[in-house]
Motif scaffolding. Sequence first.
Motif, PDB file in Angstrom:
ATOM      1  N   UNK A  77       0.523  -1.179   0.049  1.00 54.50           N
ATOM      2  CA  UNK A  77      -0.527   0.056  -0.013  1.00 54.50           C
ATOM      3  C   UNK A  77       0.558   1.086  -0.285  1.00 54.50           C
ATOM      4  N   UNK A  78       1.812   1.179   0.408  1.00 59.40           N
ATOM      5  CA  UNK A  78       3.254   2.505   1.085  1.00 59.40           C
ATOM      6  C   UNK A  78       3.218   3.166  -0.775  1.00 59.40           C
ATOM      7  N   UNK A  79       3.808   1.221  -1.186  1.00 60.30           N
ATOM      8  CA  UNK A  79       4.254   1.720  -2.596  1.00 60.30           C
ATOM      9  C   UNK A  79       3.416   2.119  -3.835  1.00 60.30           C
ATOM     10  N   UNK A  80       1.742   1.724  -3.814  1.00 58.98           N
ATOM     11  CA  UNK A  80       0.588   2.390  -3.969  1.00 58.98           C
ATOM     12  C   UNK A  80       0.319   3.553  -4.433  1.00 58.98           C
ATOM     13  N   UNK A 129      -8.262  -2.047  -8.884  1.00 58.08           N
ATOM     14  CA  UNK A 129      -9.464  -3.846  -8.281  1.00 58.08           C
ATOM     15  C   UNK A 129      -9.554  -3.837  -6.997  1.00 58.08           C
ATOM     16  N   UNK A 130     -10.074  -3.999  -6.960  1.00 59.31           N
ATOM     17  CA  UNK A 130     -11.090  -3.707  -5.473  1.00 59.31           C
ATOM     18  C   UNK A 130      -9.893  -4.304  -4.379  1.00 59.31           C
ATOM     19  N   UNK A 131      -9.302  -5.480  -4.343  1.00 58.01           N
ATOM     20  CA  UNK A 131      -8.392  -6.030  -3.555  1.00 58.01           C
ATOM     21  C   UNK A 131      -6.871  -5.136  -3.868  1.00 58.01           C
ATOM     22  N   UNK A 182      -4.580   1.110   4.583  1.00 50.45           N
ATOM     23  CA  UNK A 182      -3.593   1.954   4.824  1.00 50.45           C
ATOM     24  C   UNK A 182      -3.275   3.351   4.870  1.00 50.45           C
ATOM     25  N   UNK A 183      -4.741   3.949   4.203  1.00 50.99           N
ATOM     26  CA  UNK A 183      -4.494   5.451   4.464  1.00 50.99           C
ATOM     27  C   UNK A 183      -5.382   5.579   5.654  1.00 50.99           C
ATOM     28  N   UNK A 184      -6.267   4.666   6.260  1.00 56.52           N
ATOM     29  CA  UNK A 184      -6.919   4.317   8.047  1.00 56.52           C
ATOM     30  C   UNK A 184      -5.988   4.130   8.798  1.00 56.52           C
ATOM     31  N   UNK A 185      -5.208   3.620   8.399  1.00 58.93           N
ATOM     32  CA  UNK A 185      -3.475   2.621   9.295  1.00 58.93           C
ATOM     33  C   UNK A 185      -2.990   4.275   9.859  1.00 58.93           C
ATOM     34  N   UNK A 186      -2.991   4.912   8.960  1.00 61.44           N
ATOM     35  CA  UNK A 186      -2.074   6.158   9.483  1.00 61.44           C
ATOM     36  C   UNK A 186      -3.217   7.517   8.783  1.00 61.44           C
TER      37      UNK A 186
END
Length: 102
Positions: free
Chosen positions: A25-28, A63-65, A73-77
């Motif tokens: 997710x960080x790379x995305x 994609x959904x995944x 990821x956005x919620x975690x930070x």
Amino acid sequence: MILATITALTAAAACAQNLDAGKTPEKLFADGCATCHRSPRGLAKGRFSLTLSWFLKDHYATSSDTAKALAAYLESVDVPPPHASAKPAGRKPRSPRPVEGH
């Protein structure tokens, strides 16, 4: 001729691949979001995970995944901003001034 065209288009579609597969997710975020957003903090803004995933899928993710991983990821930070009225540690609160009679 028509059959050859259909076959070529079908083969091209079969070879299509998800370029985001396997990315963290960080790379995305770095690859797709950092152009406009300097930080991932605050982008979730307390939204529900499901609605955030749907939004990302409809507008940014492939994609959904990928959308679910990016939403998590956005919620975690997602850290609330510090309170502007926070008092520095070690200071005693001031007593209210007495009310003078008129």
